[in-house]
Design an enzyme around this catalytic site. Structure first.
Site, PDB file in Angstrom:
ATOM      1  N   TYR A 161       0.851  -1.211   0.000  1.00 12.43           N
ATOM      2  CA  TYR A 161       0.000   0.000   0.000  1.00 12.43           C
ATOM      3  C   TYR A 161       0.880   1.253   0.000  1.00 12.43           C
ATOM      4  CZ  TYR A 161      -3.610   3.097   2.192  1.00 12.43           C
ATOM      5  OH  TYR A 161      -4.494   4.097   2.507  1.00 12.43           O
TER       6      TYR A 161
HETATM    7  N1  NAD Z   1      -9.634   4.560   6.442  1.00  8.27           N
HETATM    8  C1  NAD Z   1      -8.360   4.671   6.765  1.00  8.27           C
HETATM    9  O1  NAD Z   1      -7.957   4.254   7.859  1.00  8.27           O
HETATM   10  C2  NAD Z   1      -7.397   5.318   5.820  1.00  8.27           C
HETATM   11  C3  NAD Z   1      -6.105   5.624   6.290  1.00  8.27           C
HETATM   12  C4  NAD Z   1      -5.206   6.234   5.421  1.00  8.27           C
HETATM   13  C5  NAD Z   1      -5.582   6.531   4.143  1.00  8.27           C
HETATM   14  N2  NAD Z   1      -6.830   6.218   3.703  1.00  8.27           N
HETATM   15  C6  NAD Z   1      -7.184   6.547   2.327  1.00  8.27           C
HETATM   16  O2  NAD Z   1      -8.325   7.375   2.327  1.00  8.27           O
HETATM   17  C7  NAD Z   1      -9.055   7.190   1.123  1.00  8.27           C
HETATM   18  C8  NAD Z   1     -10.505   6.908   1.451  1.00  8.27           C
HETATM   19  O3  NAD Z   1     -10.587   5.696   2.147  1.00  8.27           O
HETATM   20  P1  NAD Z   1     -11.819   5.234   3.029  1.00  8.27           P
HETATM   21  O4  NAD Z   1     -11.258   4.656   4.267  1.00  8.27           O
HETATM   22  O5  NAD Z   1     -12.832   6.304   3.131  1.00  8.27           O
HETATM   23  O6  NAD Z   1     -12.370   3.981   2.201  1.00  8.27           O
HETATM   24  P2  NAD Z   1     -13.488   3.813   1.081  1.00  8.27           P
HETATM   25  O7  NAD Z   1     -13.348   2.398   0.658  1.00  8.27           O
HETATM   26  O8  NAD Z   1     -14.805   4.295   1.567  1.00  8.27           O
HETATM   27  O9  NAD Z   1     -13.030   4.814  -0.059  1.00  8.27           O
HETATM   28  C9  NAD Z   1     -12.271   4.477  -1.162  1.00  8.27           C
HETATM   29  C10 NAD Z   1     -13.166   4.494  -2.389  1.00  8.27           C
HETATM   30  O10 NAD Z   1     -12.358   4.415  -3.559  1.00  8.27           O
HETATM   31  C11 NAD Z   1     -13.068   3.662  -4.506  1.00  8.27           C
HETATM   32  N3  NAD Z   1     -12.156   3.131  -5.505  1.00  8.27           N
HETATM   33  C12 NAD Z   1     -11.204   2.183  -5.345  1.00  8.27           C
HETATM   34  N4  NAD Z   1     -10.602   1.925  -6.519  1.00  8.27           N
HETATM   35  C13 NAD Z   1     -11.190   2.731  -7.427  1.00  8.27           C
HETATM   36  C14 NAD Z   1     -11.021   2.915  -8.815  1.00  8.27           C
HETATM   37  N5  NAD Z   1     -10.120   2.197  -9.501  1.00  8.27           N
HETATM   38  N6  NAD Z   1     -11.784   3.823  -9.465  1.00  8.27           N
HETATM   39  C15 NAD Z   1     -12.704   4.544  -8.770  1.00  8.27           C
HETATM   40  N7  NAD Z   1     -12.918   4.412  -7.453  1.00  8.27           N
HETATM   41  C16 NAD Z   1     -12.178   3.508  -6.793  1.00  8.27           C
HETATM   42  C17 NAD Z   1     -13.750   2.560  -3.703  1.00  8.27           C
HETATM   43  O11 NAD Z   1     -14.841   1.985  -4.401  1.00  8.27           O
HETATM   44  C18 NAD Z   1     -14.149   3.303  -2.434  1.00  8.27           C
HETATM   45  O12 NAD Z   1     -15.479   3.793  -2.506  1.00  8.27           O
HETATM   46  C19 NAD Z   1      -8.369   6.054   0.374  1.00  8.27           C
HETATM   47  O13 NAD Z   1      -7.503   6.599  -0.600  1.00  8.27           O
HETATM   48  C20 NAD Z   1      -7.592   5.359   1.454  1.00  8.27           C
HETATM   49  O14 NAD Z   1      -6.481   4.662   0.934  1.00  8.27           O
HETATM   50  C21 NAD Z   1      -7.742   5.628   4.519  1.00  8.27           C
END
Ligand code: NAD
Length: 257
Positions: A161
């Site tokens: 990641y």
């Molecule tokens: N939740 C955490 O603890 C955390 C921590 C650090 C970073 N993040 C980052 O924050 C962002 C949001 O994460 P979240 O936790 O709200 O999860 P989430 O799964 O709700 O959001 C990510 C979204 O991206 C979409 N997605 C994935 N691949 C895609 C693609 N190829 N085309 C279009 N859409 C796509 C998914 O369908 C999903 O709805 C992400 O980038 C994640 O890596 C999250």
């Protein structure tokens, strides 16, 4: 009544469907509250649910939805076209699409590694590549990427990641320099563990993993969605124009400086 700070502006938020995370939809909601018209996109069809939620919840909000895989260059070209066709401009891009396949590096398969890079890095690269020319023409833009604090602290099981999110962090600095003279800022918000439905599910299923990820956070808890979203929406405002090329951790102190 004073004019909302983003009135007349158009924002695109990726990965803002109704998943079990929710950072994207919370950011999109926040931008609409500040007056922006918001196009939400996701590979899942739930982007429409987010658009409807915002339209119902924020008085006067204008929203639209798009569904498609944003690691596919052609899909991204049509997404940016949708914003321009509908509203004639694109001021704000939030590259939030992503999500981890979190496991020890050698437990990955070639496919899960490729998927990790596709989701987190190619989505951000293509959206930025197709949005930037319009921002350059307008001589204004705000790009906010959602990265990850795990790039800084080397969190367990996050190497694959981090390869993807590290690319997003890396793209931030170069773009910020290249486009600074067009009043386009490029920044990354790097969250630690976040209190999402997914995190709560993981906690119920395997508390030790969730506890491990929270153990590195001096505040002793994961971030709330609004704590991440408020930093992202702040960076989208005109008044944040002197902040660029930064990776800003919102992490309860889990890395410092
Ligand atoms: N939740 C955490 O603890 C955390 C921590 C650090 C970073 N993040 C980052 O924050 C962002 C949001 O994460 P979240 O936790 O709200 O999860 P989430 O799964 O709700 O959001 C990510 C979204 O991206 C979409 N997605 C994935 N691949 C895609 C693609 N190829 N085309 C279009 N859409 C796509 C998914 O369908 C999903 O709805 C992400 O980038 C994640 O890596 C999250």
């Amino acid at each position: 009544m004073s004019r909302p700070v983003l009135a007349g502006q158009v924002a695109l938020v990726t990965g803002a469907g109704w998943g079990d995370g929710g950072i994207g939809r919370t950011i999109a909601h926040g931008l609409a509250e500040l007056g922006a018209k918001v196009l939400v996109s996701d590979v899942a069809p739930t982007a429409q649910q987010t658009a409807d939620w915002i339209a119902a919840d924020v008085a006067g909000a204008e929203t639209a939805a798009h569904c498609g895989d944003l690691s596919d260059e052609d899909v991204v070209a049509s997404l940016v076209g949708q914003a321009l066709d509908k509203w004639g401009r694109l001021d704000i891009l939030v590259n939030n699409a992503g999500g981890g396949i979190i496991r020890p590096f050698l437990d990955h398969t070639p496919d899960t590694l490729r998927e990790t890079i596709d989701r987190n890095l190619w989505t951000a690269v293509w959206c930025t590549y197709y949005a930037l020319p319009h921002m350059v023409s307008a001589r204004y833009g705000r790009i906010v990427n959602i990265g990850a604090d795990s790039v800084r602290n080397g969190l367990w099981d996050h190497a694959g990641y981090n390869a993807a999110k590290g690319g997003v962090h890396g793209m931030t600095t170069g773009l910020a320099r290249e486009f600074a003279d067009s009043d386009i800022t490029v920044n990354t918000v790097a969250p630690c563990a976040v209190n999402t439905e997914r995190m709560r599910g993981r906690q119920a299923y395997d508390g030790s993993m969730a506890e491990k990820f929270t153990s590195v956070i001096p505040k002793g808890r994961p971030a709330e969605l609004k704590e991440i979203a408020s930093m992202a929406t702040h960076l989208c405002k005109p008044e944040s124009g002197f902040v660029t090329g930064q990776v800003i951790s919102v992490n309860g102190g889990s890395t410092m400086l």
